[in-house]
Design a protein around this motif. Structure first.
Motif, PDB file in Angstrom:
ATOM      1  N   ARG A  63       0.819  -1.216   0.000  1.00 13.16           N
ATOM      2  CA  ARG A  63       0.000   0.000   0.000  1.00 13.16           C
ATOM      3  C   ARG A  63       0.852   1.267   0.000  1.00 13.16           C
ATOM      4  NH1 ARG A  63      -5.155   1.285   1.315  1.00 13.16           N
ATOM      5  NH2 ARG A  63      -5.591  -0.881   1.840  1.00 13.16           N
ATOM      6  N   ALA A  64       1.902   1.287   0.809  1.00 14.61           N
ATOM      7  CA  ALA A  64       2.732   2.490   0.904  1.00 14.61           C
ATOM      8  C   ALA A  64       3.514   2.765  -0.374  1.00 14.61           C
ATOM      9  CB  ALA A  64       3.693   2.364   2.082  1.00 14.61           C
ATOM     10  N   ASP A  65       3.621   1.764  -1.243  1.00 18.40           N
ATOM     11  CA  ASP A  65       4.401   1.908  -2.469  1.00 18.40           C
ATOM     12  C   ASP A  65       3.566   2.369  -3.653  1.00 18.40           C
ATOM     13  OD1 ASP A  65       6.827   0.800  -1.285  1.00 18.40           O
ATOM     14  OD2 ASP A  65       5.748  -1.120  -1.303  1.00 18.40           O
ATOM     15  N   ARG A  66       2.255   2.363  -3.524  1.00 16.84           N
ATOM     16  CA  ARG A  66       1.398   2.660  -4.666  1.00 16.84           C
ATOM     17  C   ARG A  66       1.462   4.133  -5.047  1.00 16.84           C
ATOM     18  NH1 ARG A  66      -3.214  -0.180  -1.665  1.00 16.84           N
ATOM     19  NH2 ARG A  66      -2.439  -2.328  -1.630  1.00 16.84           N
ATOM     20  N   LEU A  67       1.715   4.363  -6.336  1.00 17.21           N
ATOM     21  CA  LEU A  67       1.809   5.731  -6.838  1.00 17.21           C
ATOM     22  C   LEU A  67       0.712   6.046  -7.842  1.00 17.21           C
ATOM     23  CD1 LEU A  67       5.680   5.965  -7.332  1.00 17.21           C
ATOM     24  CD2 LEU A  67       4.318   6.908  -5.472  1.00 17.21           C
ATOM     25  N   GLY A  68      -0.174   5.105  -8.083  1.00 20.93           N
ATOM     26  CA  GLY A  68      -1.241   5.323  -9.047  1.00 20.93           C
ATOM     27  C   GLY A  68      -0.787   5.017 -10.469  1.00 20.93           C
ATOM     28  N   GLY A  69      -1.749   4.645 -11.299  1.00 20.58           N
ATOM     29  CA  GLY A  69      -1.416   4.357 -12.684  1.00 20.58           C
ATOM     30  C   GLY A  69      -1.567   2.886 -13.003  1.00 20.58           C
ATOM     31  N   TRP A  70      -0.728   2.415 -13.920  1.00 19.82           N
ATOM     32  CA  TRP A  70      -0.835   1.064 -14.447  1.00 19.82           C
ATOM     33  C   TRP A  70      -0.033   0.072 -13.619  1.00 19.82           C
ATOM     34  CZ3 TRP A  70      -3.828   0.338 -18.850  1.00 19.82           C
ATOM     35  CH2 TRP A  70      -4.210   1.497 -19.540  1.00 19.82           C
ATOM     36  N   GLY A  71      -0.336  -1.213 -13.821  1.00 16.91           N
ATOM     37  CA  GLY A  71       0.440  -2.280 -13.201  1.00 16.91           C
ATOM     38  C   GLY A  71       0.286  -2.304 -11.696  1.00 16.91           C
ATOM     39  N   THR A  72       1.385  -2.589 -10.988  1.00 11.78           N
ATOM     40  CA  THR A  72       1.339  -2.649  -9.532  1.00 11.78           C
ATOM     41  C   THR A  72       0.942  -1.312  -8.936  1.00 11.78           C
ATOM     42  OG1 THR A  72       3.675  -2.060  -9.229  1.00 11.78           O
ATOM     43  CG2 THR A  72       3.172  -4.394  -9.551  1.00 11.78           C
ATOM     44  N   ALA A  73       1.184  -0.228  -9.661  1.00 14.58           N
ATOM     45  CA  ALA A  73       0.861   1.109  -9.158  1.00 14.58           C
ATOM     46  C   ALA A  73      -0.630   1.279  -8.906  1.00 14.58           C
ATOM     47  CB  ALA A  73       1.347   2.178 -10.139  1.00 14.58           C
ATOM     48  N   GLY A  74      -1.455   0.461  -9.575  1.00 13.07           N
ATOM     49  CA  GLY A  74      -2.892   0.583  -9.396  1.00 13.07           C
ATOM     50  C   GLY A  74      -3.532  -0.578  -8.671  1.00 13.07           C
ATOM     51  N   CYS A  75      -2.709  -1.516  -8.188  1.00 10.51           N
ATOM     52  CA  CYS A  75      -3.262  -2.688  -7.503  1.00 10.51           C
ATOM     53  C   CYS A  75      -3.814  -2.316  -6.125  1.00 10.51           C
ATOM     54  CB  CYS A  75      -2.189  -3.761  -7.354  1.00 10.51           C
ATOM     55  SG  CYS A  75      -1.749  -4.571  -8.905  1.00 10.51           S
ATOM     56  N   LEU A  76      -4.852  -3.001  -5.691  1.00 12.32           N
ATOM     57  CA  LEU A  76      -5.439  -2.742  -4.382  1.00 12.32           C
ATOM     58  C   LEU A  76      -4.778  -3.580  -3.285  1.00 12.32           C
ATOM     59  CD1 LEU A  76      -9.231  -2.610  -5.329  1.00 12.32           C
ATOM     60  CD2 LEU A  76      -7.630  -0.712  -4.977  1.00 12.32           C
ATOM     61  N   ASP A  77      -4.160  -4.682  -3.667  1.00 10.18           N
ATOM     62  CA  ASP A  77      -3.532  -5.566  -2.696  1.00 10.18           C
ATOM     63  C   ASP A  77      -2.032  -5.644  -2.939  1.00 10.18           C
ATOM     64  OD1 ASP A  77      -6.026  -6.388  -1.462  1.00 10.18           O
ATOM     65  OD2 ASP A  77      -6.397  -7.487  -3.331  1.00 10.18           O
ATOM     66  N   ASP A  78      -1.329  -6.149  -1.915  1.00  7.03           N
ATOM     67  CA  ASP A  78       0.119  -6.294  -2.040  1.00  7.03           C
ATOM     68  C   ASP A  78       0.462  -7.233  -3.194  1.00  7.03           C
ATOM     69  OD1 ASP A  78       0.192  -4.732   0.176  1.00  7.03           O
ATOM     70  OD2 ASP A  78       0.992  -6.264   1.530  1.00  7.03           O
ATOM     71  N   VAL A  79       1.538  -6.898  -3.898  1.00 10.16           N
ATOM     72  CA  VAL A  79       2.000  -7.695  -5.028  1.00 10.16           C
ATOM     73  C   VAL A  79       3.458  -8.064  -4.787  1.00 10.16           C
ATOM     74  CG1 VAL A  79       2.438  -7.736  -7.508  1.00 10.16           C
ATOM     75  CG2 VAL A  79       0.440  -6.523  -6.613  1.00 10.16           C
ATOM     76  N   GLU A  80       3.801  -9.323  -5.008  1.00  7.75           N
ATOM     77  CA  GLU A  80       5.187  -9.758  -4.881  1.00  7.75           C
ATOM     78  C   GLU A  80       5.685 -10.228  -6.240  1.00  7.75           C
ATOM     79  OE1 GLU A  80       7.303 -13.631  -3.190  1.00  7.75           O
ATOM     80  OE2 GLU A  80       6.519 -12.378  -1.556  1.00  7.75           O
ATOM     81  N   MET A  81       6.851  -9.723  -6.645  1.00 12.19           N
ATOM     82  CA  MET A  81       7.429 -10.155  -7.916  1.00 12.19           C
ATOM     83  C   MET A  81       8.940  -9.969  -7.882  1.00 12.19           C
ATOM     84  SD  MET A  81       6.398  -7.123 -10.624  1.00 12.19           S
ATOM     85  CE  MET A  81       4.662  -7.476 -10.476  1.00 12.19           C
ATOM     86  N   PHE A  89       7.425  -4.595 -15.936  1.00 14.05           N
ATOM     87  CA  PHE A  89       6.276  -3.720 -15.720  1.00 14.05           C
ATOM     88  C   PHE A  89       6.663  -2.249 -15.921  1.00 14.05           C
ATOM     89  CE2 PHE A  89       4.089  -7.358 -14.486  1.00 14.05           C
ATOM     90  CZ  PHE A  89       2.779  -7.084 -14.130  1.00 14.05           C
ATOM     91  N   THR A  90       7.870  -1.891 -15.512  1.00 15.96           N
ATOM     92  CA  THR A  90       8.350  -0.520 -15.682  1.00 15.96           C
ATOM     93  C   THR A  90       8.334  -0.106 -17.142  1.00 15.96           C
ATOM     94  OG1 THR A  90       9.735  -0.583 -13.704  1.00 15.96           O
ATOM     95  CG2 THR A  90      10.359   0.992 -15.406  1.00 15.96           C
ATOM     96  N   MET A  91       8.749  -1.004 -18.014  1.00 15.39           N
ATOM     97  CA  MET A  91       8.843  -0.677 -19.428  1.00 15.39           C
ATOM     98  C   MET A  91       7.544  -0.956 -20.184  1.00 15.39           C
ATOM     99  SD  MET A  91      11.820   0.587 -19.915  1.00 15.39           S
ATOM    100  CE  MET A  91      12.469   0.355 -21.557  1.00 15.39           C
ATOM    101  N   SER A  92       6.880  -2.044 -19.884  1.00 15.15           N
ATOM    102  CA  SER A  92       5.728  -2.441 -20.699  1.00 15.15           C
ATOM    103  C   SER A  92       4.513  -1.561 -20.461  1.00 15.15           C
ATOM    104  CB  SER A  92       5.374  -3.903 -20.445  1.00 15.15           C
ATOM    105  OG  SER A  92       4.998  -4.107 -19.089  1.00 15.15           O
ATOM    106  N   VAL A  93       4.232  -1.209 -19.191  1.00 21.98           N
ATOM    107  CA  VAL A  93       3.062  -0.377 -18.887  1.00 21.98           C
ATOM    108  C   VAL A  93       3.439   0.890 -18.128  1.00 21.98           C
ATOM    109  CG1 VAL A  93       1.448  -2.302 -18.935  1.00 21.98           C
ATOM    110  CG2 VAL A  93       2.543  -1.692 -16.780  1.00 21.98           C
ATOM    111  N   SER A  94       4.741   1.202 -18.094  1.00 18.77           N
ATOM    112  CA  SER A  94       5.237   2.410 -17.422  1.00 18.77           C
ATOM    113  C   SER A  94       4.780   2.466 -15.964  1.00 18.77           C
ATOM    114  CB  SER A  94       4.788   3.667 -18.171  1.00 18.77           C
ATOM    115  OG  SER A  94       5.655   4.748 -17.891  1.00 18.77           O
ATOM    116  N   ASP A  95       4.884   1.335 -15.282  1.00 18.93           N
ATOM    117  CA  ASP A  95       4.443   1.179 -13.892  1.00 18.93           C
ATOM    118  C   ASP A  95       5.333   2.020 -12.966  1.00 18.93           C
ATOM    119  OD1 ASP A  95       4.035   0.224 -11.259  1.00 18.93           O
ATOM    120  OD2 ASP A  95       3.583  -1.796 -11.973  1.00 18.93           O
ATOM    121  N   ASN A  96       4.743   3.058 -12.360  1.00 19.00           N
ATOM    122  CA  ASN A  96       5.519   3.960 -11.511  1.00 19.00           C
ATOM    123  C   ASN A  96       5.963   3.310 -10.206  1.00 19.00           C
ATOM    124  OD1 ASN A  96       5.558   6.264 -13.171  1.00 19.00           O
ATOM    125  ND2 ASN A  96       3.494   6.804 -12.545  1.00 19.00           N
TER     126      ASN A  96
END
Length: 308
Positions: A63-81, A89-96
């Motif tokens: 939650r503290a890492d979410r910056l809004g936008g695409w990919g993990t930036a817009g997820c509602l739950d924690d994501v591990e990768m 994700f940074t390159m394909s969907v410009s995940d902030n």
């Protein structure tokens, strides 16, 4: 082309093999926004290839890492990768959020040193996505992105001039020529090891956004690119490869409003004209600007190919 859609452009097109070029304000400073992520992922690829980072190391984006936008930036739950999936994700969907997490492992200073090593003399990196978003909210007095979106169209000329994120003198910046130099080095395996450069090229080919440079070219032309977007700013850098092997680096930066407050348009009258139009341009036909990037890219490449 850009005047017809109410925008101005800074462009550099470069034949990677012959060195022939087309330049429109190619040495003037421009805001890089998410185009900076090419440098970030390149530095990650170099470190991973050198064994300095384990690309399989797993990271939790919460939650503290979410910056809004695409990919993990817009997820509602924690994501591990893994780190390498963060790079994807940074390159394909410009995940902030992915870019921000990747930057913490790669190191801001190493990205800055990479730019210097590659001779990107007009490029300066002030921070990652978190710093840029924080400056936007702070400058407008917004608590979050939703409030920023409501406030931005109401801003007058004086307030628009205070937005650091739209001012190439006060945010992460470069030039169109610096960006085509970066692309040329990557495509010629001179920005790192051949394996690192090849991986960056592969990730750029997997970008999902196809409304700018890609829109100007027919099927059969390979395009690897990275977009960047901020209010009033539309940009993309990439390499176009024709079936006959011709390769062309492109950097196109279009501005429709307060971005005209950069050092290339610093006189007060020009700033007032650009900023007064902000509310209208914030609601302008943004797809038209994006499509014009594709048309201009095609025109530049066709002109370079005609000179072969």
């Amino acid at each position: 082309m850009f005047e017809a859609v109410g925008a101005r452009v800074r462009l550099h097109a470069l034949d990677l093999d012959s060195g022939r070029e087309i330049a429109v304000g190619a040495d003037e400073p421009v805001v890089l926004a998410s185009v900076f992520k090419v440098l970030l992922v390149l530095e990650f690829a170099r470190q991973a290839d050198a064994g300095q980072l384990d690309p399989r190391h797993r990271v939790t984006v919460g939650r503290a890492d979410r910056l809004g936008g695409w990919g993990t930036a817009g997820c509602l739950d924690d994501v591990e990768m893994s780190l390498r999936d963060l790079a994807f994700f940074t390159m394909s969907v410009s995940d902030n959020s992915a870019a921000d997490a990747l930057l913490r492992h790669v190191g801001l200073d190493t990205v800055r040193m990479l730019a210097a090593e590659l001779g990107l003399d007009r490029t300066r990196v002030v921070g990652g996505p978190r710093e840029l978003l924080a400056s936007m909210l702070q400058d407008v007095g917004a608590r979050d992105e939703a409030e920023f979106a409501r406030l931005y169209p109401t801003l007058g000329p004086e307030k628009l001039r205070t937005l650091r994120v739209l001012d190439a003198d006060r945010t992460t910046r470069g030039t169109a020529r610096d960006m085509t130099r970066l692309l040329r080095l990557i495509w010629q395996d001179r920005a790192g090891s051949p394996a690192a450069c090849a991986w960056v090229r592969e990730l750029m080919e997997r970008q999902v956004f196809r409304h700018r440079i890609v829109s100007g070219f027919p099927d059969g032309v390979r395009i690897a690119a990275k977009t960047g977007t901020l209010p009033g700013l539309h940009m993309e850098v990439g390499v176009v490869t024709h079936p006959d092997g011709g390769r062309y680096a492109l950097a196109v930066f279009a501005a429709t409003d307060a971005a005209a407050t950069d050092s290339a348009a610093r006189d007060t009258a020009a700033m007032d004209r650009a900023a007064t139009a902000s509310a209208a341009s914030a609601r302008a036909d943004r797809p038209a600007v994006d499509a014009t990037i594709g048309r201009a890219a095609r025109a530049a490449v066709d002109a370079l190919r005609g000179a072969r």
